[in-house]
Write an enzyme that holds these catalytic residues in place. Structure first.
Site, PDB file in Angstrom:
ATOM      1  N   ASP A 137       0.211 -40.772  -8.668  1.00  0.00           N
ATOM      2  CA  ASP A 137      -0.915 -41.701  -8.527  1.00  0.00           C
ATOM      3  C   ASP A 137      -2.026 -41.157  -7.651  1.00  0.00           C
ATOM      4  O   ASP A 137      -1.827 -40.280  -6.814  1.00  0.00           O
ATOM      5  CB  ASP A 137      -0.443 -43.054  -8.009  1.00  0.00           C
ATOM      6  CG  ASP A 137       0.293 -42.959  -6.669  1.00  0.00           C
ATOM      7  OD1 ASP A 137       1.061 -42.000  -6.472  1.00  0.00           O
ATOM      8  OD2 ASP A 137       0.093 -43.843  -5.811  1.00  0.00           O
ATOM      9  N   GLU A 158       3.103 -43.950  -5.124  1.00  0.00           N
ATOM     10  CA  GLU A 158       3.464 -43.535  -3.764  1.00  0.00           C
ATOM     11  C   GLU A 158       2.483 -44.094  -2.753  1.00  0.00           C
ATOM     12  O   GLU A 158       2.859 -44.408  -1.636  1.00  0.00           O
ATOM     13  CB  GLU A 158       3.491 -41.998  -3.665  1.00  0.00           C
ATOM     14  CG  GLU A 158       4.082 -41.463  -2.368  1.00  0.00           C
ATOM     15  CD  GLU A 158       3.127 -41.496  -1.185  1.00  0.00           C
ATOM     16  OE1 GLU A 158       3.588 -41.723  -0.049  1.00  0.00           O
ATOM     17  OE2 GLU A 158       1.902 -41.303  -1.387  1.00  0.00           O
ATOM     18  N   GLU A 159       1.214 -44.220  -3.162  1.00  0.00           N
ATOM     19  CA  GLU A 159       0.149 -44.624  -2.238  1.00  0.00           C
ATOM     20  C   GLU A 159       0.159 -46.127  -1.980  1.00  0.00           C
ATOM     21  O   GLU A 159      -0.735 -46.869  -2.381  1.00  0.00           O
ATOM     22  CB  GLU A 159      -1.215 -44.183  -2.786  1.00  0.00           C
ATOM     23  CG  GLU A 159      -1.391 -42.679  -2.912  1.00  0.00           C
ATOM     24  CD  GLU A 159      -1.499 -41.960  -1.568  1.00  0.00           C
ATOM     25  OE1 GLU A 159      -1.495 -42.639  -0.524  1.00  0.00           O
ATOM     26  OE2 GLU A 159      -1.595 -40.726  -1.570  1.00  0.00           O
ATOM     27  N   ARG A 205      11.638 -29.131   8.430  1.00  0.00           N
ATOM     28  CA  ARG A 205      12.478 -29.314   9.606  1.00  0.00           C
ATOM     29  C   ARG A 205      13.693 -30.140   9.204  1.00  0.00           C
ATOM     30  O   ARG A 205      13.625 -30.949   8.259  1.00  0.00           O
ATOM     31  CB  ARG A 205      11.730 -29.998  10.744  1.00  0.00           C
ATOM     32  CG  ARG A 205      11.335 -31.428  10.462  1.00  0.00           C
ATOM     33  CD  ARG A 205      10.693 -32.125  11.662  1.00  0.00           C
ATOM     34  NE  ARG A 205      11.648 -32.395  12.715  1.00  0.00           N
ATOM     35  CZ  ARG A 205      11.640 -31.780  13.900  1.00  0.00           C
ATOM     36  NH1 ARG A 205      10.731 -30.870  14.189  1.00  0.00           N
ATOM     37  NH2 ARG A 205      12.545 -32.080  14.809  1.00  0.00           N
ATOM     38  N   HIS A 217      -6.802 -37.274   1.679  1.00  0.00           N
ATOM     39  CA  HIS A 217      -7.481 -38.574   1.674  1.00  0.00           C
ATOM     40  C   HIS A 217      -8.966 -38.446   2.020  1.00  0.00           C
ATOM     41  O   HIS A 217      -9.618 -39.454   2.289  1.00  0.00           O
ATOM     42  CB  HIS A 217      -6.787 -39.575   2.604  1.00  0.00           C
ATOM     43  CG  HIS A 217      -5.423 -40.000   2.129  1.00  0.00           C
ATOM     44  ND1 HIS A 217      -4.915 -41.253   2.358  1.00  0.00           N
ATOM     45  CD2 HIS A 217      -4.470 -39.346   1.425  1.00  0.00           C
ATOM     46  CE1 HIS A 217      -3.704 -41.343   1.832  1.00  0.00           C
ATOM     47  NE2 HIS A 217      -3.412 -40.184   1.257  1.00  0.00           N
TER      48      HIS A 217
END
Length: 389
Positions: free
Chosen positions: A81, A138-139, A178, A360
């Site tokens: 998206d 996802e957003e 990580r 963004h």
């Protein structure tokens, strides 16, 4: 650097897919064109099974290796998206849809996973089953959680899951990962302060909720500095203050909105409890009341230590050990791949795309030169985790 030769040969095709997605951005679950093209290409690649409509507009492809005797099933995930931003990049392939653009690189993620799917369907040089997951929303829509609730893991028997995200500012083709928490939980807070309204010239006859709210904003910052263990992390940001409609009226109510970011469930629980206590007690000191509504959003994105180490090893194979940061600092941004990592062990890694506008930002554009590294990583994860006999 050992980017897979076949992947390098696919680079122009992958770029064309990516730029087409970039020109036609779609938001949240309304991904009819994007998911349709993804499904069409997966079928053309010869995937053994292509499932649409999972998580509303999610697409899943199944690719079986030359042998499946190992019984292993591994998922690879990309988000599809875009964002509600007006693009200012000026690139020839800029968005054709007003007010929408791929400002987070999900067009690149989708194109890279398609490239990996094409390579894996051609070669099938692994023992097991690869599941390619193309996720909507996802957003802010929690598309990963919606796909899980539709039975993603159980239906396809997924045992491990891996994902990546592009990161401007990291050197092109480098990777960062990580063990443990790599991205934060993202929660929302709304605090409603109730006072006593009246004339602004007679504050002694009122209980001013704006004054009370101001003291609450200040007091909340003591949670991160004086309540949370200094070696832990917490961010409490009040981003909106709403009160009143007239310059000469003390209002009855004031509303504070904000976000809380944490890297562990224990700190998350602590912040939720302390925000309510601080707001209520500060308000009481002024004769007002305050209630806190704490809405939990995406959970912490936490890598399984063993899978993170494995993914870092694969990244080193692709780009060289010197191009892999194995203990990158966690980011306080959030990612709904966290839901998938809560459901199955796996890992999430950042892919460097070199200099350029940040995520963004209206001038952002995914760097297509990074795609062969991401495609090679996806492909090698499958081949190394499920080696052919």
């Amino acid at each position: 650097m050992p980017v897979i030769n076949r992947v390098a040969a696919l680079a122009d095709e992958i770029t064309a897919w990516r730029r087409d997605f970039h020109q036609h951005p779609e938001l949240l679950f309304a991904l009819d064109r994007t998911s349709g093209l993804v499904a069409e290409r997966l079928r053309a690649f010869g995937c053994d099974e292509v499932v649409t409509g999972l998580g509303k507009t999610g697409v899943v492809g199944v690719i079986r290796g030359r042998d499946t005797g190992s019984g292993k099933v591994i998922g690879l995930r990309a988000d599809m998206d875009a964002l509600p931003i007006e693009e200012t990049s000026g690139v020839p392939h800029r968005s054709t849809v007003p007010g929408k653009m791929h400002a987070c690189g999900h067009d690149g993620h989708t194109a890279m996973l398609l490239g990996a799917a094409k390579y894996l369907a051609e070669t099938r040089n692994f023992d097991g089953t690869a599941i390619v997951i193309f996720q909507p929303a996802e957003e802010g829509g929690g598309g990963a959680d919606v796909m899980l609730k539709d039975g993603l893991m159980e239906r396809f028997g997924i045992q491990e899951v891996y994902g990546l995200h592009n990161k401007p500012g990291l050197p092109l083709g480098s990777f960062a990962i990580r063990p443990g928490a790599i991205m934060a939980a993202a929660d929302r807070i709304t605090i409603t302060v109730t006072g006593k309204g009246g004339h602004a010239a007679a504050p002694h006859d009122c209980i001013d909720p704006v004054l009370v709210a101001s003291h609450i904003v200040t007091a909340l910052q003591s949670i991160a500095s004086r309540t949370v263990d200094p070696v832990q992390s917490a961010v409490i940001s009040i981003t909106q203050v709403k009160a009143g409609d007239a310059f000469n009226v003390i209002p009855e109510f004031a509303i504070l909105n904000g976000t809380v970011r944490t890297l562990s469930e224990s700190v998350r629980d602590l912040c939720e409890a302390r925000i309510a206590q601080v707001a209520s007690n500060v308000a009481a000191a002024f004769g007002a009341t305050a209630t806190a509504d704490y809405g939990r959003g995406y959970p912490v994105t936490a890598n399984d230590p063993g899978r993170a180490s494995f993914m870092a090893d694969v990244a080193a194979e692709v780009s060289g050990e010197g191009a892999v940061e194995r203990a990158v600092q966690p980011m306080m941004g959030a990612e709904d791949f966290s839901y998938m990592l809560n459901a199955r062990p796996g890992a999430y890694i950042f892919l460097g795309t070199g200099p350029g506008a940040g995520l963004h930002h209206p001038a952002y554009d995914f760097n297509d030169e990074a795609a062969p590294y991401g495609v090679s990583l996806f492909a090698r994860v499958i081949e190394r985790a499920m080696p052919a006999a």
